[in-house]
Enzyme design. Sequence first.
Site, PDB file in Angstrom:
ATOM      1  N   ASN A  35       0.817  -1.206   0.000  1.00  0.00           N
ATOM      2  CA  ASN A  35       0.000   0.000   0.000  1.00  0.00           C
ATOM      3  C   ASN A  35       0.851   1.257   0.000  1.00  0.00           C
ATOM      4  O   ASN A  35       1.018   1.906  -1.031  1.00  0.00           O
ATOM      5  CB  ASN A  35      -0.961  -0.034   1.188  1.00  0.00           C
ATOM      6  CG  ASN A  35      -2.029   1.040   1.097  1.00  0.00           C
ATOM      7  OD1 ASN A  35      -1.892   1.988   0.345  1.00  0.00           O
ATOM      8  ND2 ASN A  35      -3.081   0.889   1.864  1.00  0.00           N
ATOM      9  N   ASP A  36       1.455   1.571   1.136  1.00  0.00           N
ATOM     10  CA  ASP A  36       2.178   2.841   1.242  1.00  0.00           C
ATOM     11  C   ASP A  36       3.356   2.921   0.275  1.00  0.00           C
ATOM     12  O   ASP A  36       3.675   4.001  -0.223  1.00  0.00           O
ATOM     13  CB  ASP A  36       2.661   3.048   2.675  1.00  0.00           C
ATOM     14  CG  ASP A  36       1.480   3.238   3.626  1.00  0.00           C
ATOM     15  OD1 ASP A  36       0.424   3.710   3.157  1.00  0.00           O
ATOM     16  OD2 ASP A  36       1.614   2.904   4.811  1.00  0.00           O
ATOM     17  N   VAL A  37       3.988   1.778  -0.025  1.00  0.00           N
ATOM     18  CA  VAL A  37       5.172   1.826  -0.889  1.00  0.00           C
ATOM     19  C   VAL A  37       4.813   2.056  -2.360  1.00  0.00           C
ATOM     20  O   VAL A  37       5.700   2.203  -3.194  1.00  0.00           O
ATOM     21  CB  VAL A  37       6.034   0.543  -0.778  1.00  0.00           C
ATOM     22  CG1 VAL A  37       6.551   0.381   0.632  1.00  0.00           C
ATOM     23  CG2 VAL A  37       5.270  -0.685  -1.218  1.00  0.00           C
ATOM     24  N   VAL A  38       3.508   2.076  -2.686  1.00  0.00           N
ATOM     25  CA  VAL A  38       3.097   2.383  -4.062  1.00  0.00           C
ATOM     26  C   VAL A  38       2.179   3.601  -4.094  1.00  0.00           C
ATOM     27  O   VAL A  38       1.490   3.838  -5.071  1.00  0.00           O
ATOM     28  CB  VAL A  38       2.380   1.182  -4.730  1.00  0.00           C
ATOM     29  CG1 VAL A  38       3.339   0.024  -4.907  1.00  0.00           C
ATOM     30  CG2 VAL A  38       1.162   0.736  -3.937  1.00  0.00           C
ATOM     31  N   ALA A  59       0.325   3.822   7.219  1.00  0.00           N
ATOM     32  CA  ALA A  59       0.502   5.233   7.534  1.00  0.00           C
ATOM     33  C   ALA A  59      -0.841   5.928   7.752  1.00  0.00           C
ATOM     34  O   ALA A  59      -0.889   7.106   8.104  1.00  0.00           O
ATOM     35  CB  ALA A  59       1.279   5.932   6.431  1.00  0.00           C
TER      36      ALA A  59
END
Lengths: 465, 108
Positions: free
Chosen positions: A391-394, A432
């Site tokens: 999720n957050d890394v994309v 996050a």
Amino acid sequence: MSARDLATQLSYLAASVLFIIGLRSLTRPEAARRGMQQAAVGMLLAVCGTLINHAIVDYRWIAAGLVLGALIGYPLGMWVPTTALPQRIAMSLSFGALAATLVGVSEYHHVFHGGEGLIEPGRMAALGFEVLLGSITVTGALVAFGKLQEVIPSRPMTYRGQNFVNLVLFVAAVALFVLVVVDPTQSGAFYGMIGIAALLGLLMVLPIGGADMPVVVALLNSYCGLAASATGFALGNSILIICGALDGASGFLLSMLMSKAMNRSFSNVLFGAFGNAPAATSAAEGTALVARSISAEDAAIQLAYAQRVIIVPGYGMAVAQAQHAVRELAELIEKRGGEVKYAIHPVAGRMPGHMNVLLAEANVPYDRLYDMDEINGEFPQTDVALVIGANDVVNPAARSDPTSPIYGMPILDVDRAKAVIVLKRGMAVGFAGIENALFFAPATSMLFGDAKTSITRLVSEVKSA
Amino acid sequence: MLILELYIFVLAAFVGYMVITRVPPLLHTPLMSATNAISGISLVGSLVAAGSQRGSVATILGFIAVVAATANIVGGFLITDRMLRMFRRDPKPADAGANAATEPPAAR
């Protein structure tokens, strides 16, 4: 120097060289196994070299300890499943720090009970460092273990004034450290320092959330190494200094890399729990956005006819243990003439390199696994990017939205692919706590459900496509 | 003596930094377990504490330290080897089918 001492020192020298050769071999996957086996031989040499030491007169407890340790170590090495690796590593950090701390306490105790009764300040300072760093790591790593094993809730646990409390504890520990270096006979201060450091380790890691664990584990690794080095200073033992320095350097480097991959400083990870970042702004506009859901059949058709596919795994793949199904899907696509690559974000998962190990376990050849920098340029030519539980890394907000808490974090440019399929349990926000604009982009379709179930369905649909 | 030890520490840390910078992210997990196993070297300190008859306190603390360090060494080297065994290159295209057939059962 007697012949025996010389033999001991030579065994240490040989071990040090073999350890460095072992670590050096980890730069190439094909040489790594052999190199680490040489390092294990080095360890055996060092242990044998120590056992002939003059000071050792009674071997009963040693034999019992070695046997019991081996009995505990064997299952930890052979039976722990790869999915449990992060907590396994956290636990062994705690073990290592415990050994260093206990050696320090035993040494201190000996000085005033049967020993010479005095200790020079330099050596006392080394002992102090050893038990201070050691006990912080023992409890810190235990908490990390608990969070990774989910015995303790993995979400960030914060309370008002926690940084102040930690600061007070830290200052108190340092004050006791100074006191005991100035006057080593203050055994109350020595043991008090250990207690406070242990409490500090606990309170420092407790507020840190699951997704920040790669940094924490790497940092504890570095502390554990420094504690071992301090043991070497305290005992005047060079191999302990060398190994501790190697371990410390490795942990330090990894935590730097992890922090960089999250665009955050050490202090930000340690003192600013992430989870309570304000999510209000995006939630307000989020109501107008609708994510497009896709059926497994349609997703399978897209994948079956794609020429270039990039798979982006995240913690969701690890949780669902979907790595074997993912490899099967990739092989099917390849059989149909498509090309499949894997894009690995440095902080995907719960420890450095987590995704790589899982995929290697599922028999994915390692030359298909690409680091963020290697693969980011290829997304625009990619037909389908398949995001599995990441999720957050994309999240493109990291590139475009200066108000986002993750702004500036390097991400995988999945949104630049021609089509994106996101496998996700539901529309919950990432760690996050922020919305992900990727999910609402026109090129993105969402395939909801458990990652393993979804992939298994994709596999059977691609087969019949 | 202390200054000599400081030399050793700084130079070893430097060598460690140079070597480990070159470890690819692919092998970061094995790197962690490897350094973990190597830091089990505190065993050499624990052995002396456990075996030099300095009274029961030192012996018991030393014994626990020996157990913890040995567990780390044995478990650390074994798990590193197990992981490194899993990393393999792309096989010849002909093998691809055979691999699919011998797929290990998915963990529960």
